[in-house]
Design a protein around this motif. Structure first.
Motif, PDB file in Angstrom:
ATOM      1  N   PRO A  38      38.388  37.198  17.431  1.00  0.00           N
ATOM      2  CA  PRO A  38      37.486  36.864  16.314  1.00  0.00           C
ATOM      3  C   PRO A  38      38.173  36.748  14.961  1.00  0.00           C
ATOM      4  N   LEU A  39      39.115  37.646  14.664  1.00  0.00           N
ATOM      5  CA  LEU A  39      39.794  37.596  13.369  1.00  0.00           C
ATOM      6  C   LEU A  39      40.578  36.296  13.219  1.00  0.00           C
ATOM      7  N   LEU A  40      41.297  35.922  14.264  1.00  0.00           N
ATOM      8  CA  LEU A  40      42.065  34.676  14.241  1.00  0.00           C
ATOM      9  C   LEU A  40      41.135  33.472  14.163  1.00  0.00           C
ATOM     10  N   LEU A  41      40.014  33.546  14.853  1.00  0.00           N
ATOM     11  CA  LEU A  41      39.040  32.459  14.819  1.00  0.00           C
ATOM     12  C   LEU A  41      38.545  32.235  13.389  1.00  0.00           C
ATOM     13  N   GLY A  42      38.299  33.326  12.676  1.00  0.00           N
ATOM     14  CA  GLY A  42      37.880  33.203  11.285  1.00  0.00           C
ATOM     15  C   GLY A  42      38.952  32.575  10.416  1.00  0.00           C
ATOM     16  N   GLY A  43      40.208  32.958  10.647  1.00  0.00           N
ATOM     17  CA  GLY A  43      41.305  32.362   9.892  1.00  0.00           C
ATOM     18  C   GLY A  43      41.431  30.874  10.138  1.00  0.00           C
ATOM     19  N   MET A  44      41.230  30.455  11.394  1.00  0.00           N
ATOM     20  CA  MET A  44      41.288  29.033  11.720  1.00  0.00           C
ATOM     21  C   MET A  44      40.172  28.262  11.020  1.00  0.00           C
ATOM     22  N   ARG A  45      38.981  28.826  11.028  1.00  0.00           N
ATOM     23  CA  ARG A  45      37.857  28.137  10.393  1.00  0.00           C
ATOM     24  C   ARG A  45      38.101  27.950   8.897  1.00  0.00           C
ATOM     25  N   ASN A  46      38.727  28.932   8.275  1.00  0.00           N
ATOM     26  CA  ASN A  46      39.072  28.788   6.857  1.00  0.00           C
ATOM     27  C   ASN A  46      40.024  27.609   6.648  1.00  0.00           C
ATOM     28  N   LEU A  47      41.035  27.521   7.505  1.00  0.00           N
ATOM     29  CA  LEU A  47      42.013  26.442   7.368  1.00  0.00           C
ATOM     30  C   LEU A  47      41.391  25.079   7.670  1.00  0.00           C
ATOM     31  N   PHE A  48      40.513  25.025   8.661  1.00  0.00           N
ATOM     32  CA  PHE A  48      39.874  23.745   8.981  1.00  0.00           C
ATOM     33  C   PHE A  48      39.015  23.263   7.812  1.00  0.00           C
ATOM     34  N   ALA A  49      38.360  24.201   7.129  1.00  0.00           N
ATOM     35  CA  ALA A  49      37.558  23.820   5.958  1.00  0.00           C
ATOM     36  C   ALA A  49      38.455  23.254   4.859  1.00  0.00           C
ATOM     37  N   GLU A  50      39.628  23.848   4.683  1.00  0.00           N
ATOM     38  CA  GLU A  50      40.569  23.327   3.685  1.00  0.00           C
ATOM     39  C   GLU A  50      41.083  21.944   4.088  1.00  0.00           C
ATOM     40  N   MET A  51      41.299  21.732   5.379  1.00  0.00           N
ATOM     41  CA  MET A  51      41.801  20.437   5.848  1.00  0.00           C
ATOM     42  C   MET A  51      40.819  19.309   5.552  1.00  0.00           C
TER      43      MET A  51
ATOM     44  N   THR B 216      39.386  18.703   2.958  1.00  0.00           N
ATOM     45  CA  THR B 216      39.631  18.169   1.612  1.00  0.00           C
ATOM     46  C   THR B 216      40.726  17.109   1.607  1.00  0.00           C
ATOM     47  N   ILE B 217      41.529  17.049   2.673  1.00  0.00           N
ATOM     48  CA  ILE B 217      42.558  16.006   2.765  1.00  0.00           C
ATOM     49  C   ILE B 217      42.271  15.082   3.956  1.00  0.00           C
ATOM     50  N   ASP B 218      41.002  15.037   4.349  1.00  0.00           N
ATOM     51  CA  ASP B 218      40.535  14.113   5.393  1.00  0.00           C
ATOM     52  C   ASP B 218      41.176  14.356   6.753  1.00  0.00           C
ATOM     53  N   VAL B 219      41.434  15.614   7.055  1.00  0.00           N
ATOM     54  CA  VAL B 219      41.895  16.003   8.390  1.00  0.00           C
ATOM     55  C   VAL B 219      40.778  16.828   9.015  1.00  0.00           C
ATOM     56  N   ARG B 220      40.295  16.373  10.166  1.00  0.00           N
ATOM     57  CA  ARG B 220      39.123  17.019  10.758  1.00  0.00           C
ATOM     58  C   ARG B 220      39.446  17.675  12.100  1.00  0.00           C
ATOM     59  N   VAL B 221      39.042  18.933  12.200  1.00  0.00           N
ATOM     60  CA  VAL B 221      39.061  19.660  13.468  1.00  0.00           C
ATOM     61  C   VAL B 221      37.652  20.196  13.675  1.00  0.00           C
ATOM     62  N   LEU B 222      36.980  19.706  14.701  1.00  0.00           N
ATOM     63  CA  LEU B 222      35.584  20.030  14.951  1.00  0.00           C
ATOM     64  C   LEU B 222      35.467  21.191  15.928  1.00  0.00           C
ATOM     65  N   GLU B 223      34.468  22.015  15.724  1.00  0.00           N
ATOM     66  CA  GLU B 223      34.155  23.094  16.661  1.00  0.00           C
ATOM     67  C   GLU B 223      32.751  22.822  17.185  1.00  0.00           C
ATOM     68  N   GLN B 224      32.656  22.425  18.459  1.00  0.00           N
ATOM     69  CA  GLN B 224      31.389  21.920  18.978  1.00  0.00           C
ATOM     70  C   GLN B 224      30.784  22.763  20.098  1.00  0.00           C
ATOM     71  N   GLY B 225      31.516  23.758  20.568  1.00  0.00           N
ATOM     72  CA  GLY B 225      30.985  24.581  21.643  1.00  0.00           C
ATOM     73  C   GLY B 225      30.903  23.860  22.974  1.00  0.00           C
ATOM     74  N   ARG B 226      31.802  22.911  23.196  1.00  0.00           N
ATOM     75  CA  ARG B 226      31.824  22.178  24.465  1.00  0.00           C
ATOM     76  C   ARG B 226      32.799  22.832  25.445  1.00  0.00           C
ATOM     77  N   TYR B 227      32.639  22.485  26.703  1.00  0.00           N
ATOM     78  CA  TYR B 227      33.506  23.032  27.746  1.00  0.00           C
ATOM     79  C   TYR B 227      34.932  22.509  27.575  1.00  0.00           C
ATOM     80  N   LEU B 228      35.897  23.407  27.721  1.00  0.00           N
ATOM     81  CA  LEU B 228      37.314  23.046  27.683  1.00  0.00           C
ATOM     82  C   LEU B 228      38.002  23.722  28.852  1.00  0.00           C
ATOM     83  N   ASN B 229      38.708  22.929  29.656  1.00  0.00           N
ATOM     84  CA  ASN B 229      39.407  23.484  30.813  1.00  0.00           C
ATOM     85  C   ASN B 229      40.528  24.422  30.382  1.00  0.00           C
TER      86      ASN B 229
END
Length: 395
Positions: free
Chosen positions: A305-318, A320-333
């Motif tokens: 969870p702690l690392l997940l929060g850190g990633m979400r912070n960085l994705f929000a910053e990204m 601002t420079i038009d780099v998108r990482v989506l978190e959708q809750g889909r299945y991943l192998n």
């Protein structure tokens, strides 16, 4: 302790954004993808097939002037079959980034009149039908992957009680040796109207993204190791010992004082299994790379969870420079994450949305998503190789 951020990085390195946008273009992304995807690399052959392709691209980038010093590249690190590029100069790299480089394949049994029963060296997922395929000679040191026969793989209906349908390679060649590797025929194509890219996407798309990110960050020499693994493919239903073998081997052979603290693992996310996605509609792709908090309904690994929060912070910053990482809750192998968890619990699951990775249909990704993933990796490596950042967000 002040936690380093992407905003801090961009302020201290004003040219970084320009490097990111000028190097990671759709044209370069497809070119790198094409060169990797169009090189057959069935499991247990990566160090002789696709690894040399990576090395050539890295050397060409240096000659182009993208960076001054040659990247330390090993096609089979510690004899494991894992190709590794070391971006920094320190003895230990606390951050690893992983994408597998092998593609699915089948092994021939005794043939009769050009018909060879096949054993999958993968989780085949195939529906009944015929699909173009080639047989490869991989035993000649002078020619790493030489096509010796063309034909098709015929997949029958699954018999009652059987875990796997029967497959046959049908060809005009009547004398293939036992255990000859057979791969699906594939040529990379880019539809510039829709942005869709077709070919052997699994996992050439994410492998390409890692290489593109390396071209961006090399001048800064972050202490990051990039791993392109072999033997990720396997019979996944049987459990971790039957896949992700090369990554497991590398973890076992790495000294404790060289183990990573944080690992990014990138693979294709199969959207053809999603009931709310029309994979024939290009609009369902091209929205960005993705991250999932866990793999295979936690049969794989989960991000703390702690690392997940850190990633979400960085994705929000990204954003601002038009780099998108989506978190959708889909299945991943699950994938090489099952090996990396033996090194560290701090694993981030990144992915490139795609469809038909194992040739159930025509494999596809969007070129924009390769670009988003490459840019995201470059940003993530530059921030997370900081000891201060990891002290705040890893266990």
């Amino acid at each position: 302790m002040t936690t380093p951020s992407l905003t801090d990085l961009l302020a201290s390195l004003p040219e970084f954004r320009e490097r990111l946008d000028s190097i990671v273009t759709e044209t370069r992304a497809f070119d790198v993808f094409r060169r990797i995807a169009d090189t057959y690399a069935p499991t247990l052959t990566v160090s002789r097939t696709r690894a040399p392709v990576l090395k050539r691209i890295l050397d060409e980038a240096m000659q182009e002037g993208l960076y001054a010093d040659e990247i330390d590249f090993t096609p089979s690190c510690r004899g494991t079959g894992v190709a590794v590029a070391r971006l920094g100069s320190a003895p230990r790299s606390p951050v690893w980034s992983v994408a597998h480089l092998d593609n699915i394949s089948f092994l021939t049994g005794p043939g009769r009149k050009g018909e060879y029963p096949l054993t999958p060296f993968c989780q085949s997922r195939l529906t009944p039908g015929k699909r173009p395929a080639v047989a490869l000679d991989l035993a000649d040191p002078a020619r790493p992957a030489h096509i010796v026969a063309s034909g098709h793989i015929a997949t029958a209906e699954r018999s009652p009680g059987s875990l796997e349908p029967e497959h046959q390679f049908v060809t005009d060649c009547a004398d293939l040796p036992l255990a000859t590797r057979v791969c699906f025929t594939s040529t990379a194509e880019w539809d510039r109207t829709t942005g869709m890219v077709y070919g052997c996407i699994d996992n050439a798309a994410c492998a390409s993204a890692q290489l593109l990110a390396a071209l961006v960050v090399r001048p800064y020499q972050p202490n990051v190791n990039i791993l392109w693994t072999d033997e990720e493919e396997g019979v996944v239903d049987m459990g971790p010992p039957t896949f992700a073998r090369a990554a497991s081997r590398l973890v076992l052979r790495t000294p404790l004082d060289r183990m990573p603290e944080l690992v990014f693992v990138s693979d294709i996310q199969d959207l053809d299994f999603a009931t709310d996605v029309d994979v024939d509609d290009p609009a369902c792709f091209g929205r960005g790379a993705a991250m999932e908090a866990f793999t295979s309904r936690t049969r794989g690994t989960a991000t703390p969870p702690l690392l997940l929060g850190g990633m979400r912070n960085l994705f929000a910053e990204m954003e601002t420079i038009d780099v998108r990482v989506l978190e959708q809750g889909r299945y991943l192998n699950r994938n090489d994450d099952v090996a990396m968890t033996m090194a560290t619990p701090n694993i981030v699951h990144l992915c490139c949305p795609g469809a038909f990775t194992h040739f159930q249909g025509r494999p596809r990704v969007h070129v924009a998503d390769i670009v988003h993933l490459a840019k995201a990796l470059a940003c993530l490596w530059m921030v997370t190789h900081s000891d201060d950042w990891r002290a705040n967000f890893t266990r």
